[in-house]
Design a protein around this motif. Structure first.
Motif, PDB file in Angstrom:
ATOM      1  N   LEU A   1       0.828  -1.206   0.000  1.00 26.39           N
ATOM      2  CA  LEU A   1       0.000   0.000   0.000  1.00 26.39           C
ATOM      3  C   LEU A   1       0.864   1.257   0.000  1.00 26.39           C
ATOM      4  N   LYS A   2       1.908   1.245   0.825  1.00 26.15           N
ATOM      5  CA  LYS A   2       2.803   2.399   0.891  1.00 26.15           C
ATOM      6  C   LYS A   2       3.559   2.593  -0.427  1.00 26.15           C
ATOM      7  N   GLU A   3       4.081   1.503  -0.963  1.00 26.85           N
ATOM      8  CA  GLU A   3       4.894   1.578  -2.177  1.00 26.85           C
ATOM      9  C   GLU A   3       4.068   1.992  -3.390  1.00 26.85           C
ATOM     10  N   GLN A   4       2.885   1.390  -3.553  1.00 20.72           N
ATOM     11  CA  GLN A   4       2.104   1.598  -4.772  1.00 20.72           C
ATOM     12  C   GLN A   4       1.221   2.839  -4.750  1.00 20.72           C
ATOM     13  N   TYR A   5       0.810   3.279  -3.557  1.00 18.29           N
ATOM     14  CA  TYR A   5      -0.151   4.383  -3.510  1.00 18.29           C
ATOM     15  C   TYR A   5       0.348   5.611  -2.754  1.00 18.29           C
ATOM     16  N   VAL A   6       1.070   5.402  -1.652  1.00 18.93           N
ATOM     17  CA  VAL A   6       1.562   6.543  -0.881  1.00 18.93           C
ATOM     18  C   VAL A   6       2.806   7.139  -1.532  1.00 18.93           C
ATOM     19  N   ASP A   7       3.779   6.293  -1.854  1.00 20.47           N
ATOM     20  CA  ASP A   7       5.028   6.779  -2.437  1.00 20.47           C
ATOM     21  C   ASP A   7       4.825   7.385  -3.818  1.00 20.47           C
ATOM     22  N   THR A   8       3.735   6.993  -4.491  1.00 17.98           N
ATOM     23  CA  THR A   8       3.418   7.552  -5.819  1.00 17.98           C
ATOM     24  C   THR A   8       2.424   8.709  -5.722  1.00 17.98           C
ATOM     25  N   ASN A   9       2.086   9.100  -4.491  1.00 16.41           N
ATOM     26  CA  ASN A   9       1.196  10.233  -4.218  1.00 16.41           C
ATOM     27  C   ASN A   9      -0.221  10.033  -4.777  1.00 16.41           C
ATOM     28  N   LYS A  10      -0.658   8.800  -4.893  1.00 17.78           N
ATOM     29  CA  LYS A  10      -2.029   8.530  -5.325  1.00 17.78           C
ATOM     30  C   LYS A  10      -3.009   8.680  -4.164  1.00 17.78           C
ATOM     31  N   ALA A  11      -2.494   8.547  -2.947  1.00 17.30           N
ATOM     32  CA  ALA A  11      -3.338   8.676  -1.758  1.00 17.30           C
ATOM     33  C   ALA A  11      -2.452   8.811  -0.533  1.00 17.30           C
ATOM     34  N   LYS A  12      -3.033   9.286   0.543  1.00 20.28           N
ATOM     35  CA  LYS A  12      -2.352   9.213   1.836  1.00 20.28           C
ATOM     36  C   LYS A  12      -2.922   8.019   2.581  1.00 20.28           C
ATOM     37  N   LEU A  13      -2.136   7.465   3.483  1.00 19.66           N
ATOM     38  CA  LEU A  13      -2.580   6.317   4.267  1.00 19.66           C
ATOM     39  C   LEU A  13      -2.718   6.734   5.721  1.00 19.66           C
ATOM     40  N   VAL A  14      -3.872   6.483   6.283  1.00 19.59           N
ATOM     41  CA  VAL A  14      -4.150   6.834   7.675  1.00 19.59           C
ATOM     42  C   VAL A  14      -4.315   5.550   8.476  1.00 19.59           C
ATOM     43  N   TYR A  15      -3.447   5.360   9.458  1.00 22.50           N
ATOM     44  CA  TYR A  15      -3.491   4.162  10.289  1.00 22.50           C
ATOM     45  C   TYR A  15      -4.382   4.435  11.504  1.00 22.50           C
ATOM     46  N   VAL A  16      -5.414   3.606  11.661  1.00 20.54           N
ATOM     47  CA  VAL A  16      -6.355   3.780  12.764  1.00 20.54           C
ATOM     48  C   VAL A  16      -6.133   2.677  13.794  1.00 20.54           C
ATOM     49  N   ASP A  17      -5.680   3.069  14.978  1.00 20.97           N
ATOM     50  CA  ASP A  17      -5.472   2.118  16.068  1.00 20.97           C
ATOM     51  C   ASP A  17      -6.823   1.585  16.548  1.00 20.97           C
ATOM     52  N   MET A  18      -6.954   0.253  16.581  1.00 15.87           N
ATOM     53  CA  MET A  18      -8.210  -0.367  17.007  1.00 15.87           C
ATOM     54  C   MET A  18      -7.981  -1.283  18.207  1.00 15.87           C
ATOM     55  N   PRO A  19      -7.641  -0.717  19.356  1.00 12.47           N
ATOM     56  CA  PRO A  19      -7.371  -1.560  20.530  1.00 12.47           C
ATOM     57  C   PRO A  19      -8.658  -2.074  21.176  1.00 12.47           C
ATOM     58  N   TYR A  20      -8.863  -3.376  21.101  1.00 14.82           N
ATOM     59  CA  TYR A  20     -10.033  -3.956  21.737  1.00 14.82           C
ATOM     60  C   TYR A  20      -9.669  -4.731  23.001  1.00 14.82           C
ATOM     61  N   ASP A  21      -8.405  -4.627  23.423  1.00 13.65           N
ATOM     62  CA  ASP A  21      -8.000  -5.214  24.696  1.00 13.65           C
ATOM     63  C   ASP A  21      -6.875  -4.364  25.281  1.00 13.65           C
ATOM     64  N   SER A  22      -6.533  -4.636  26.534  1.00 17.13           N
ATOM     65  CA  SER A  22      -5.568  -3.790  27.237  1.00 17.13           C
ATOM     66  C   SER A  22      -4.156  -3.906  26.667  1.00 17.13           C
TER      67      SER A  22
END
Length: 204
Positions: free
Chosen positions: A66-87
């Motif tokens: 995803l980073k190589e094909q879309y972020v590094d080529t400026n086709k999109a930004k990637l937003v990482y969403v933390d999904m902690p469902y446990d401690s």
């Protein structure tokens, strides 16, 4: 066992770090981790948890693509969403938010690579702290202060809840692609299926 796993994870990171998309230098603990140009209107959201086995596969196999094909080529930004469902996941995510941007990826790589090690340990926080000090440049005291930050934890939960409800995300890992106010969602860690969906959404 710990040392062997850590060394393997470190070598993996060093081998792939050349292709890594960089995070903004002005990132704050309360910010979501955004790869690429913050102003890019096309977004790839990645919803993931540190204690999810399929998320570990996703992180190792799909995230670099995803980073190589879309972020590094400026086709999109990637937003990482933390999904902690446990401690345990919350502990890891909280520590990651307190790191300098140039240390974040190494820490997350090692966390996912050694998921079975720390998630099955009697004292997972101690292992995470070692990762944070060895790879994240943090002292034990800094880790303790970070984990005592209840407002940061509330922010992570709020971000998770708001975005999961907005895009109807119920499982992990899930990718949501947003472009021109149109969204496309796919769950799981199937690399070919995910890249196909992202290609289709970003092409329109």
């Amino acid at each position: 066992m710990f040392k062997k796993g850590l060394l393997f994870a470190c070598s993996l990171f060093l081998a792939t770090s050349v292709m890594a998309a960089t995070l903004p230098v002005d990132i704050k603990p309360t910010d979501l981790r955004v790869y690429g140009d913050k102003q890019n209107p096309a977004i790839i959201y990645v919803f993931s948890s540190l204690t999810c086995p399929h998320c570990s596969v996703f992180h190792k196999d799909v995230m670099p693509k995803l980073k190589e094909q879309y972020v590094d080529t400026n086709k999109a930004k990637l937003v990482y969403v933390d999904m902690p469902y446990d401690s345990m996941a919350m502990t890891g995510f909280t520590i990651s938010r307190c790191m300098a941007p140039d240390k974040y990826e190494a820490f997350m790589d090692v966390m996912f690579e050694n998921q079975l090690l720390w998630s099955n340990a009697e004292k997972p926080r101690e292992i995470m702290t070692r990762f944070a000090t060895m790879l994240g440049g943090m002292t034990k005291n800094e880790v303790d202060v970070c984990l005592a930050n209840e407002e940061l934890k509330k922010t992570i939960i709020r971000q998770r809840t708001n975005l999961a409800e907005l895009y109807d995300v119920t499982g992990m890992p899930t990718v949501v692609v947003v472009k021109n106010n149109q969204t496309k969602k796919i769950a799981g860690s199937d690399e070919k299926a995910i890249l196909k969906v992202v290609d289709e959404r970003l092409a329109n």
